[in-house]
Design a protein around this motif. Structure first.
Motif, PDB file in Angstrom:
ATOM      1  N   TRP A 118     -13.452  35.764  16.647  1.00  0.00           N
ATOM      2  CA  TRP A 118     -12.284  35.588  15.776  1.00  0.00           C
ATOM      3  C   TRP A 118     -10.986  35.290  16.509  1.00  0.00           C
ATOM      4  CZ3 TRP A 118      -8.244  39.254  15.818  1.00  0.00           C
ATOM      5  CH2 TRP A 118      -8.521  40.462  16.473  1.00  0.00           C
ATOM      6  N   ALA A 146     -10.835  33.168  19.056  1.00  0.00           N
ATOM      7  CA  ALA A 146     -10.839  31.772  19.518  1.00  0.00           C
ATOM      8  C   ALA A 146     -10.033  30.954  18.520  1.00  0.00           C
ATOM      9  CB  ALA A 146     -12.273  31.260  19.606  1.00  0.00           C
ATOM     10  N   GLY A 147      -9.202  30.100  19.041  1.00  0.00           N
ATOM     11  CA  GLY A 147      -8.344  29.321  18.145  1.00  0.00           C
ATOM     12  C   GLY A 147      -7.474  30.244  17.317  1.00  0.00           C
ATOM     13  N   ASN A 192      -6.441  30.415  12.971  1.00  0.00           N
ATOM     14  CA  ASN A 192      -7.580  31.036  12.303  1.00  0.00           C
ATOM     15  C   ASN A 192      -7.135  32.154  11.354  1.00  0.00           C
ATOM     16  OD1 ASN A 192      -9.893  32.466  11.597  1.00  0.00           O
ATOM     17  ND2 ASN A 192     -10.873  31.991  13.539  1.00  0.00           N
TER      18      ASN A 192
END
Lengths: 384, 384, 384, 384
Positions: C172, C174-175, C179
């Protein structure tokens, strides 16, 4: 046993064909055979070009299969092909196989065997009369874990078989117009090349053969519902069957070419009074045995706890996946045992490859389906 | 909206019952309701003991459901139950539901709705006439990813639906005598308690409901083959159907209780002209969308890319599995919206829970199957 | 045993919280407890609003946990809470738990136990001294098949354990910027609320606890590599460990929050001299036992062939998935046994829920990791 | 391009060998090569017998590889082998490869390249100097979906790579004494035949090569923990590594031969800032791409949506599984392009097969591991 490589001929399978190259790779994987002759296309120029690509002696690349029979028959036995692989569209199987057999050649033929039951019966008679080897490439029975499934059912591990669900959905015809996959199949939609059935002939016969191989059960009667969803298809592209097997088992068998997104998940589930099992072609190296107590046991290819047939069918040990070509090669390798016997004047009594009897069963199955469907899914006795 | 907890009553579900505790956990999971009354068994002593175990006020634990209706109706509205959950065997659903509805109570009823189509139609009329809420716990439609499947089909992502394969095999009756699992089901084998069907009533109606929920398609006609494999079973324990849906889709629907080793893998596959999808109850938090170009996309529960109904149906975020009880609780939670509206004199127009119309469809389905089977799998029009 | 519902209080878990509602559903799933009091937020107004939404008596919704202790302690024993659930961010666990324990309340606390090892040891002493129940919600050990795994290892079915691979990757972060999932975690990135660790405290401690629960093995020494990939994160978001267990087993333990696309696949694989096993949280109802002879056996939840602990932990029979909430509820249900004993003046000697000793082990694990990492992955003895 | 079949020689791979037959099937699958000569064993009689079984001209079955070089070099170019496949135990690779290269032959060599880094560097120099083709059969990079993974990473679809988890557990050494699988590996446990490493040389180098192929990332430093669990093993049978890649990615790499019940599940997971991917050798025809938004996309072999390299690597269309032999054959087929170029005096600049540089990288990796392990898992710079 003959130690030399068997000499292979091929009819069909020229440039752009799908199944021809599979037969060539399968036949030679174990270095037991080599391709030496062929009539690769009804178009003589295409046949020549294909033969050249394959590196064959141009003298043995023929403009037609009839020329091929004549020429090969005239060769000395030490050079003549030992067998021919027939990979033309369905409608050609009967005539080509018949004449090769009658000219004294062993035959390995793609499925379905013919386009009608009466042709199939005729071919069966010719096989018996000539004593030549006839193998039908229902290749899925070549997978090691299918052999293990057969072993377990035959040993009684599942108890009495009550239910069989076999399914073979493909999706390549869905969205037919724009889908680039359609190259593999135009001829299948035409009764002139495919015979009386598209989906059931192409896929349904594999499903039927798989049930017979694993369970040994024969259909008593069936009830069929066929549909054509793709407009340009002159035959059916979806078929659903209710099945009664001899001895009391019940089942479902279906095949489809319009099941969008499915690739090639031929799958069988067999349920007995003691256990159930399942196997799926897209995950071919595993077999699942299901116990009513809530335990699923996964067996995997290449292990020493499998039956001898399954062990022999694995080219590599556990964890090293065998694929479609290896399974196909098992049909060839087993047929080669019979061909080597025939070449040395012996008759092999038992064999583990699909033969003319299986071909007849397949055509009886197809004709029974068509009769049932025309009578609006009336229960129809299997036309043995 | 009413903020207080709804007062729940229960008929059936005493000690040793399977589905009663599920209803109690599902109804209270979200702290929107509390159990306050019940007639838990036809045996008054057992009802009393069950009520005691559940910590209820002994005055509201009744020796019979008839006594319960009378006593609850006499209570002031501020204490009276808001709804009753009916979890008796199938044969009791009709009478109990009817009288509770007529006495002014909302009803949540286990499936199938009744044992005959005419009873179902009668109950449907009573529901309409009384204006009370009637919810039928076809719980599998409560899973988030089933709601997402429905959304995708209705949005046209699959194109026109051509094929539907829905299966519901269980194996607990295989090896029936020695299998300890059989406690859950003896009453299902008896027409007096189960109605005219065992397997199709218990499992087939779930499969049918799932197809209708996801695709919105209704059966036009079907062709049924039912079998009894277990000797002591007075009804069928395996049923296979060919199905024609209105609008041209074709399908297979089957249910089984003798598929040895299967636990509860209700599974649906829907194929359209553009895409296919599949969902399986034993892996409920995922939905698979299959593209003919060879891509399978897995959607998972609890993500913000899902439709609002699927998002609301997830109690926890991605990766935190929702199970059977949570799906069941979604049926309750959605029915509670309608019950709260009814309690405050409003009528809720749309609802996302199975209702009396779905119950009638289920019974029509069962009677059509029995008619088709008796006529030896003749295609039979759906008895709407 | 006390038959009445236990009275539950809660600290934290107000509007918008993730884990608070999970505790409330888990605690009440089996109708053994009811929420009667709470201090749901450090913000008094938010606490009041949350309590109202939850339908509590406003007198027992407190502006702070300190007020709550005082007020509850003054209530007659027949009304006072039996236990408090602590679901504030990590940094609050110690103080809240300590004071509730000292005031005579049983405590159920979210993990990790504290933010330092010395706090954990202090809490452990207080638990011992007060004789109150302290349960730590390492919820993953509540799954039925985790209990079965423990049973199999302890019975010696795997032989001597040689290798353990446990992984807990999430994606969660990542990015992170774009997000929408990030709502669950901002406080985890801040040492003031989370303590000295983000990823290892949140996820690594679960992995560590799972290993200890299943195998009973304790870490001898470890070698850690921590990394921060997300710029705004003040703590680590990825951690990889080499592990030596006492007795000779070797292993890998890793946790991650930047493993893009992973949801919550906590997974453990244990290998002994005889067998291996694997279990995965995203497919929690199954346990896989692997035999060196090439057989994988799948056990499934709810069957009578499982150990008693696993059977009791399943709320529903086979094929009806239990999810995250049910596993969480098992921690509560087992802790309730101890709480009921404590309420009636008995001491329960054995218990199947994570306790203060497990909490200390978790904090020792975290401090050992930080020491090892700072010394550039030097092998560091576990700080018991 | 040369159209004729390439003439293949083999050193090693006599009766009972595991990898020799794989090389022979792989090399000839596409009918581009044929085996014409060999020194199949250090035991001259066994070599002769093996050559006979393979149907070779006895004159070209040699008692030793040295004789073979001499004899083949003396043959006219039109008969001489075009390349030799070296499948002796690791310790023989260097000497055999060196002398064949120096005698002007192209070489295809099993991995690992040598037993020391200095030998590997020497061989690399010889390859460069002679201009001959040298291919190393890190066969797993031959799978179509591995090529697709490489394509996706290189196109930037995953964003910047942050984490790599690669694992290669096998279990055949667990329960070594009684397990019939042990035939494949006795020589691996002996430094004289295997070199300085058992598990990491056999399996770890494959894992390392796979990471490099897919991500293009090189190791900067690593931290290793090796263990010997099997008493008769003189080398390690389990190895766990923490890895720092150049550019900032972190990872875990482990290999094992004592992970009881594992067959051959080499598996890689790569996580970037945008996406993650995973691939597993036991399910080789599928590649999974994971989106942080909660969507997992499965790509499958043989579809036209894949990159050209992946498409070319598939022998059959979608749904027809390619296995281990086909992947191995892709290494050969790609090396054949270079060999055909070399035979006709051209130099091929780019190639898609593992070469001497990869072999050096593998040996540097192994020596770095040994250094790190000896220093008790100290972070050790990769010895490029």
């Amino acid at each position: 046993m003959l130690k030399r490589k068997l000499r292979m001929g091929m009819v069909g399978g020229g440039r752009g064909a799908f199944i021809g190259p599979v037969h060539r790779m399968a036949a030679t994987l174990d270095h037991e055979a080599e391709l030496v002759a062929g009539a690769f296309s009804a178009d003589a120029a295409k046949s020549t070009a294909s033969g050249k690509e394959l590196g064959l002696d141009p003298k043995r690349v023929y403009p037609s299969w009839k020329t091929m029979i004549e020429a090969e028959a005239r060769l000395p036995e030490a050079r003549r092909i030992d067998f021919v692989s027939i990979v033309v569209p369905n409608s050609g199987h009967y005539a080509v196989a018949k004449e090769f057999l009658q000219a004294g050649f062993n035959v390995i033929c793609d499925k379905p065997m013919t386009t009608t039951l009466s042709e199939a019966r005729d071919l069966q008679r010719i096989v018996r009369k000539t004593g030549k080897v006839f193998a039908l490439t229902h290749n899925y029975t070549g997978y090691p874990m299918v052999k293990q499934a057969r072993h377990m059912v035959h040993r009684g591990m599942l108890g009495k078989i009550n239910k069989i669900v076999v399914e073979y959905p493909q999706g390549w015809m869905a969205g037919f117009i724009t889908n680039p996959r359609n190259a593999i199949g135009m001829w299948r939609m035409n009764p002139k090349t495919a015979g009386g059935s598209c989906c059931m002939g192409d896929l349904g016969t594999h499903a039927h053969n798989l049930v017979r191989y694993i369970t040994g059960l024969e259909i008593e009667s069936l009830c069929a519902d066929l549909t054509t969803f793709v407009k340009i298809n002159k035959l059916e592209d979806d078929g659903n069957l209710l099945v009664h097997y001899k001895g009391g088992a019940r089942g479902i068998l279906y095949a489809s070419q319009i099941s969008a997104g499915e690739e090639n998940p031929l799958c069988i589930r067999v349920y007995g009074t003691k256990m159930g099992l399942s196997w799926k072609q897209e995950d071919p190296n595993y077999l699942y045995l299901k116990d009513p107590a809530g335990i699923v046991t996964r067996y995997s290819k290449g292990n020493s706890n499998l039956c001898p047939e399954a062990q022999r069918a694995a080219r590599l040990i556990w964890g090293h996946p065998d694929g479609f070509i290896e399974a196909f090669a098992n049909i060839y390798r087993n047929a080669f045992q019979a061909i080597r016997a025939e070449r040395t004047g012996k008759r092999i009594l038992t064999c583990d490859f699909p033969n003319a009897d299986d071909g007849v069963a397949g055509m009886a199955f197809l004709e029974t389906i068509l009769t049932s469907h025309k009578s609006k899914a009336k229960w129809t006795k299997m036309k043995y």
